[in-house]
Each structure stands twice: as C-alpha cells, then as structure tokens.
Scaffold this motif. Structure first.
Motif, PDB file in Angstrom:
ATOM      1  N   GLY A   1      46.084  23.125  27.336  1.00 20.47           N
ATOM      2  CA  GLY A   1      45.792  22.460  26.070  1.00 20.47           C
ATOM      3  C   GLY A   1      44.816  21.306  26.271  1.00 20.47           C
ATOM      4  O   GLY A   1      43.893  21.109  25.474  1.00 20.47           O
ATOM      5  N   ALA A   2      45.001  20.547  27.346  1.00 22.20           N
ATOM      6  CA  ALA A   2      44.097  19.436  27.665  1.00 22.20           C
ATOM      7  C   ALA A   2      42.690  19.952  27.973  1.00 22.20           C
ATOM      8  O   ALA A   2      41.695  19.341  27.564  1.00 22.20           O
ATOM      9  N   VAL A   3      42.598  21.074  28.675  1.00 21.96           N
ATOM     10  CA  VAL A   3      41.292  21.669  28.977  1.00 21.96           C
ATOM     11  C   VAL A   3      40.610  22.094  27.676  1.00 21.96           C
ATOM     12  O   VAL A   3      39.419  21.821  27.463  1.00 21.96           O
ATOM     13  N   PHE A   4      41.354  22.751  26.803  1.00 19.87           N
ATOM     14  CA  PHE A   4      40.798  23.183  25.523  1.00 19.87           C
ATOM     15  C   PHE A   4      40.313  21.984  24.706  1.00 19.87           C
ATOM     16  O   PHE A   4      39.200  21.984  24.170  1.00 19.87           O
ATOM     17  N   ARG A   5      41.127  20.939  24.633  1.00 19.29           N
ATOM     18  CA  ARG A   5      40.730  19.742  23.887  1.00 19.29           C
ATOM     19  C   ARG A   5      39.510  19.066  24.520  1.00 19.29           C
ATOM     20  O   ARG A   5      38.635  18.561  23.807  1.00 19.29           O
ATOM     21  N   ALA A   6      39.437  19.063  25.841  1.00 19.99           N
ATOM     22  CA  ALA A   6      38.282  18.464  26.522  1.00 19.99           C
ATOM     23  C   ALA A   6      36.995  19.198  26.149  1.00 19.99           C
ATOM     24  O   ALA A   6      35.955  18.560  25.920  1.00 19.99           O
ATOM     25  N   TRP A   7      37.064  20.529  26.066  1.00 22.26           N
ATOM     26  CA  TRP A   7      35.892  21.295  25.637  1.00 22.26           C
ATOM     27  C   TRP A   7      35.516  20.899  24.206  1.00 22.26           C
ATOM     28  O   TRP A   7      34.351  20.656  23.898  1.00 22.26           O
ATOM     29  N   ARG A   8      36.506  20.834  23.322  1.00 20.20           N
ATOM     30  CA  ARG A   8      36.248  20.504  21.916  1.00 20.20           C
ATOM     31  C   ARG A   8      35.656  19.100  21.764  1.00 20.20           C
ATOM     32  O   ARG A   8      34.911  18.834  20.839  1.00 20.20           O
ATOM     33  N   MET A   9      35.990  18.196  22.684  1.00 17.70           N
ATOM     34  CA  MET A   9      35.455  16.832  22.637  1.00 17.70           C
ATOM     35  C   MET A   9      34.091  16.730  23.317  1.00 17.70           C
ATOM     36  O   MET A   9      33.506  15.654  23.371  1.00 17.70           O
ATOM     37  N   GLY A  10      33.590  17.846  23.864  1.00 16.88           N
ATOM     38  CA  GLY A  10      32.265  17.846  24.469  1.00 16.88           C
ATOM     39  C   GLY A  10      32.224  17.409  25.917  1.00 16.88           C
ATOM     40  O   GLY A  10      31.167  17.035  26.427  1.00 16.88           O
ATOM     41  N   SER A  11      33.346  17.474  26.601  1.00 16.35           N
ATOM     42  CA  SER A  11      33.383  17.056  28.004  1.00 16.35           C
ATOM     43  C   SER A  11      32.671  18.032  28.933  1.00 16.35           C
ATOM     44  O   SER A  11      32.276  17.652  30.034  1.00 16.35           O
ATOM     45  N   PHE A  12      32.532  19.275  28.505  1.00 16.39           N
ATOM     46  CA  PHE A  12      31.810  20.275  29.289  1.00 16.39           C
ATOM     47  C   PHE A  12      31.303  21.362  28.357  1.00 16.39           C
ATOM     48  O   PHE A  12      31.759  21.493  27.225  1.00 16.39           O
ATOM     49  N   GLU A  13      30.334  22.111  28.845  1.00 20.06           N
ATOM     50  CA  GLU A  13      29.798  23.247  28.104  1.00 20.06           C
ATOM     51  C   GLU A  13      30.595  24.487  28.495  1.00 20.06           C
ATOM     52  O   GLU A  13      30.732  24.786  29.679  1.00 20.06           O
ATOM     53  N   LEU A  14      31.099  25.185  27.512  1.00 22.40           N
ATOM     54  CA  LEU A  14      31.834  26.418  27.783  1.00 22.40           C
ATOM     55  C   LEU A  14      30.850  27.579  27.851  1.00 22.40           C
ATOM     56  O   LEU A  14      30.080  27.804  26.918  1.00 22.40           O
ATOM     57  N   VAL A  15      30.878  28.281  28.959  1.00 16.50           N
ATOM     58  CA  VAL A  15      30.060  29.478  29.156  1.00 16.50           C
ATOM     59  C   VAL A  15      30.994  30.668  29.118  1.00 16.50           C
ATOM     60  O   VAL A  15      32.067  30.649  29.737  1.00 16.50           O
ATOM     61  N   THR A  16      30.614  31.682  28.386  1.00 12.71           N
ATOM     62  CA  THR A  16      31.448  32.868  28.277  1.00 12.71           C
ATOM     63  C   THR A  16      30.580  34.109  28.198  1.00 12.71           C
ATOM     64  O   THR A  16      29.350  34.025  28.213  1.00 12.71           O
ATOM     65  N   SER A  17      31.223  35.253  28.135  1.00 11.14           N
ATOM     66  CA  SER A  17      30.502  36.531  28.039  1.00 11.14           C
ATOM     67  C   SER A  17      31.197  37.406  27.006  1.00 11.14           C
ATOM     68  O   SER A  17      32.323  37.121  26.581  1.00 11.14           O
ATOM     69  N   ARG A  18      30.529  38.437  26.601  1.00 14.12           N
ATOM     70  CA  ARG A  18      31.108  39.368  25.633  1.00 14.12           C
ATOM     71  C   ARG A  18      32.429  39.921  26.165  1.00 14.12           C
ATOM     72  O   ARG A  18      33.390  40.069  25.420  1.00 14.12           O
ATOM     73  N   HIS A  19      32.505  40.213  27.455  1.00 14.96           N
ATOM     74  CA  HIS A  19      33.736  40.731  28.056  1.00 14.96           C
ATOM     75  C   HIS A  19      34.901  39.757  27.844  1.00 14.96           C
ATOM     76  O   HIS A  19      35.990  40.157  27.439  1.00 14.96           O
ATOM     77  N   ILE A  20      34.675  38.484  28.115  1.00 11.95           N
ATOM     78  CA  ILE A  20      35.735  37.492  27.961  1.00 11.95           C
ATOM     79  C   ILE A  20      36.113  37.346  26.490  1.00 11.95           C
ATOM     80  O   ILE A  20      37.300  37.306  26.149  1.00 11.95           O
ATOM     81  N   LEU A  21      35.128  37.298  25.599  1.00  5.91           N
ATOM     82  CA  LEU A  21      35.419  37.173  24.170  1.00  5.91           C
ATOM     83  C   LEU A  21      36.215  38.369  23.648  1.00  5.91           C
ATOM     84  O   LEU A  21      37.142  38.202  22.849  1.00  5.91           O
ATOM     85  N   ASP A  22      35.867  39.562  24.110  1.00  3.74           N
ATOM     86  CA  ASP A  22      36.618  40.755  23.694  1.00  3.74           C
ATOM     87  C   ASP A  22      38.057  40.705  24.209  1.00  3.74           C
ATOM     88  O   ASP A  22      38.995  41.082  23.513  1.00  3.74           O
ATOM     89  N   GLU A  23      38.205  40.229  25.439  1.00  2.00           N
ATOM     90  CA  GLU A  23      39.543  40.121  26.021  1.00  2.00           C
ATOM     91  C   GLU A  23      40.383  39.079  25.275  1.00  2.00           C
ATOM     92  O   GLU A  23      41.573  39.282  25.036  1.00  2.00           O
ATOM     93  N   VAL A  24      39.763  37.975  24.881  1.00  3.22           N
ATOM     94  CA  VAL A  24      40.455  36.951  24.098  1.00  3.22           C
ATOM     95  C   VAL A  24      40.923  37.556  22.772  1.00  3.22           C
ATOM     96  O   VAL A  24      42.078  37.383  22.366  1.00  3.22           O
ATOM     97  N   SER A  25      40.045  38.283  22.109  1.00  2.70           N
ATOM     98  CA  SER A  25      40.398  38.910  20.826  1.00  2.70           C
ATOM     99  C   SER A  25      41.582  39.852  20.965  1.00  2.70           C
ATOM    100  O   SER A  25      42.518  39.810  20.162  1.00  2.70           O
TER     101      SER A  25
END
Length: 110
Positions: free
Chosen positions: A27-51
């Motif tokens: 949860g802290a990692v997710f919030r850190a991304w939302r606050m702009g602490s790092f750039e999230l890099v992803t791929s279609r594979h990861i997004l499909d797996e999340v879905s």
C-alpha cells in the motif's frame, strides 16, 4: 526520476490495501507512486495480468468495480507502457517473471 517496474502482485496488493486504507508495504509503494515518488513502468503483459487478477473473487469482495475501473484507467494513463524487446529467459525463479524483468530492461529501470 527513478523508473520502477512493479509486478502484478505488488500492484494489486497495493491497490487493495490503499482502497481499504490499510497500512501495508505494498500500500505504501502504491501511494508513493501516486504521490510522484517514482515513475511506474509497465507493459501490456503486466496490465493484462492485473486485469485478470482483479476478476478473481478475492478482489471482487474487497474492491468495487468502480475502483477497479479507475485503477485500470490510472495505470493506462499514468504509467509509461513499454514494449519489452529483449528476451529474458531463465533469470527469474518463476518463468512468468522473466517478462517483468524484460519490461524493466525496456524501461531502462535501474
């Protein structure tokens, strides 16, 4: 800014924790991304797996359909989606994680 790839488990656990206002590492990692602490890099594979992971009953009981739709839109719009162009094989403990490592390479994550 630091570029980071998160695997599906970290993303969905972080979303679930944030949605329920729980204090967890993911949860802290997710919030850190939302606050702009790092750039999230992803791929279609990861997004499909999340879905597909969000469709499982465990998450359906914990996160509303509206929240799932918003997070999927957020991931699509607020992360940098790359096309893994390097073949990574036999590096990760689990073969499916080789695609996560290939995403990190394509995103120049350090």
């Amino acid at each position: 800014m630091t570029a980071v790839v998160l695997d599906t488990n970290v993303i969905v656990s972080g979303v679930a924790a944030a949605a329920r206002r729980q204090s967890t590492v993911t949860g802290a990692v997710f919030r850190a991304w939302r606050m702009g602490s790092f750039e999230l890099v992803t791929s279609r594979h990861i997004l499909d797996e999340v879905s597909s992971t969000f469709e499982k009953p465990y998450f359906a009981r914990r996160i509303t359909l509206g929240q799932i739709t918003r997070i999927k839109d957020l991931l699509e719009q607020q992360s940098r989606i790359v096309l893994p162009d390097a073949t990574v094989s036999g590096v990760a403990t689990h073969p499916e994680d080789d695609l996560v490592l290939a995403t990190a390479l394509a995103g120049a994550c350090r």
